[in-house]
Scaffold this motif. Structure first.
Motif, mmCIF file in Angstrom:
data_model
loop_
_atom_site.group_PDB
_atom_site.id
_atom_site.type_symbol
_atom_site.label_atom_id
_atom_site.label_comp_id
_atom_site.label_asym_id
_atom_site.label_seq_id
_atom_site.Cartn_x
_atom_site.Cartn_y
_atom_site.Cartn_z
ATOM 1 N N TRP A 53 1.197 9.268 -4.521
ATOM 2 C CA TRP A 53 0.322 9.097 -5.677
ATOM 3 C C TRP A 53 0.934 7.932 -6.449
ATOM 4 O O TRP A 53 2.136 7.931 -6.738
ATOM 5 N N SER A 54 0.139 6.917 -6.774
ATOM 6 C CA SER A 54 0.708 5.702 -7.363
ATOM 7 C C SER A 54 -0.056 5.286 -8.600
ATOM 8 O O SER A 54 -1.252 5.572 -8.748
ATOM 9 N N GLU A 97 5.005 -0.649 2.063
ATOM 10 C CA GLU A 97 4.717 -1.938 2.678
ATOM 11 C C GLU A 97 5.084 -3.083 1.734
ATOM 12 O O GLU A 97 5.126 -2.905 0.516
ATOM 13 N N LYS A 130 0.856 -1.185 0.000
ATOM 14 C CA LYS A 130 0.000 0.000 0.000
ATOM 15 C C LYS A 130 0.889 1.230 0.000
ATOM 16 O O LYS A 130 1.985 1.220 0.550
ATOM 17 N N TYR A 131 0.391 2.284 -0.608
ATOM 18 C CA TYR A 131 1.177 3.510 -0.759
ATOM 19 C C TYR A 131 0.357 4.704 -0.258
ATOM 20 O O TYR A 131 -0.023 5.573 -1.048
ATOM 21 N N PRO A 132 0.076 4.783 1.049
ATOM 22 C CA PRO A 132 -0.829 5.834 1.539
ATOM 23 C C PRO A 132 -0.285 7.248 1.386
ATOM 24 O O PRO A 132 -1.064 8.197 1.318
ATOM 25 N N ASP A 133 1.026 7.414 1.336
ATOM 26 C CA ASP A 133 1.620 8.755 1.253
ATOM 27 C C ASP A 133 2.168 9.063 -0.129
ATOM 28 O O ASP A 133 2.977 9.978 -0.289
#
Length: 371
Positions: free
Chosen positions: A186-187, A228, A181-184
């Motif tokens: 833009w992916s 993660e 996951k890439y919460p911080d």
């Protein structure tokens, strides 16, 4: 009254017999990682029948039941032990409950006490409940290759997940247990459905590898950010010491959980030296222009003014500068144009804001510069 006393004595005798029965469930550990395994033993001190294990929801049974039986005589007294063991591999992280097992003895039903096992994220050096099953440790590796560990805010980085497989080993399939996951950030995931197996090297040794996933990330905050891990459950075909009728090596399928591990990214702030007050967050290599479709208007006509930026960088994330016009000109809210493509190298293309401008009065007007 005599019959009542006898009835009570039978109840007490029955309770005493039941109290002597022990039926327990014990794990080797109550905290493991997603890429580790745990052995659970169901043990009884009587010759129970009709043993029924729990459904092991949240786990995959790697092996079992493994049965054992022992009986001893000490000082003329007999004792016995009977057990059923299972080796389990977790399917998810979190706290998972092992429910009750059931067995019968002399017409009565007995159950174990439910308990929880805490499943944490993958570790680099997993401990296993059954080391003989870990035959592919040196043959399968999942790696996350990060292009830059110290980017600036909004500077793109790319992450490529590669599965390395030794030349004497095969893979027959895999399931994704944990997705990064890439919460911080833009992916954007890059489509690589047609990826082919290639030859390469891992730690100086020849391996084959497959690029499972490619992701472009744009950090949206400064400081230490964490990517993660990606964790897979893989069916690995490993060679054995046995040969078939034609002398070929016989392979064995074992299940292995591998993780790319978490990665730390240290994001730097945009430099302040030389930064203009009107800076709006653009990071990249751009060309910038303002275009008018008309320079002279008749009464009742309008013109289009286009503010356009093209090049490579965070085009979808940046703000275009606002076009300001004199009070005698009426400018409507701009229409956004977007012709941006994102590849593993980042964003490339153009974005634009088109303003419709209508003069209120005749005359000559000067549009102020756009920075």
């Amino acid at each position: 009254m005599r019959h009542l006393i006898i009835f009570c004595l039978f109840i007490i005798a029955g309770w005493t017999s039941m109290a002597q029965v022990e039926f327990t469930a014990t794990p080797t550990r109550d905290k493991i990682a997603i890429n580790e395994r745990v052995r659970v033993e169901f043990k009884m001190n009587v010759a129970g029948d009709n043993f029924t294990p729990p459904n092991f929801e949240g786990f995959q049974v790697v092996s079992g039941p493994i049965q054992s039986f022992s009986q001893q005589w000490v000082n003329g007294k007999s004792s016995m032990s009977k057990s059923y063991s299972y080796i389990l591999k977790p399917n998810k992280t979190g706290k998972v409950t092992i429910k009750q097992a059931v067995m019968e003895f002399e017409g009565a039903e007995y159950k174990t006490v439910p308990f929880q096992i805490a499943i944490n994220g993958a570790v680099d050096d997993p401990k296993d409940a059954n080391s003989q099953e870990i035959t592919a440790d040196t043959d399968i590796h999942l790696v996350a290759e990060v292009s830059k560990a110290n980017p600036y805010l909004n500077e793109p980085i790319k992450v490529v997940y590669k599965l390395y497989v030794a030349n004497n080993t095969g893979v027959s399939g895999w399931n994704e247990i944990d997705s990064p996951k890439y919460p911080d950030f833009w992916s954007l995931n890059i489509d690589n459905r047609n990826a082919q197996v290639k030859n390469g090297n891992y730690l100086g040794q020849p391996y084959r590898y497959l690029q499972l996933r490619e992701v472009v990330l744009y950090p949206q905050k400064t400081g230490e950010l964490v990517i993660e891990p990606l964790t897979l459950d893989i069916n690995v075909e490993v060679p054995t010491n046995r040969r078939d009728f034609f002398g070929r090596t016989v392979f064995k399928t074992v299940s292995k959980t591998v993780s790319a591990g978490s990665r730390k990214i240290n994001v730097k702030s945009i430099p302040t030296a030389g930064r203009p007050a009107s800076y709006t967050g653009a990071v990249g290599d751009f060309k910038f222009k303002v275009e008018l479709d008309k320079a002279q208007l008749d009464a009742g006509e309008s013109l289009n003014a286009v503010v356009k930026v093209g090049g490579t960088g965070n085009l979808k994330l940046m703000e275009l500068p606002k076009l300001k016009v004199p009070q005698s000109l009426e400018a409507y809210e701009p229409e956004r144009g977007n012709a941006v493509k994102t590849s593993i190298s980042g964003m490339k293309g153009t974005i634009s804001d088109t303003y419709v401008i209508v003069p209120q009065y005749g005359g000559k007007y000067v549009l102020p510069p756009v920075e």
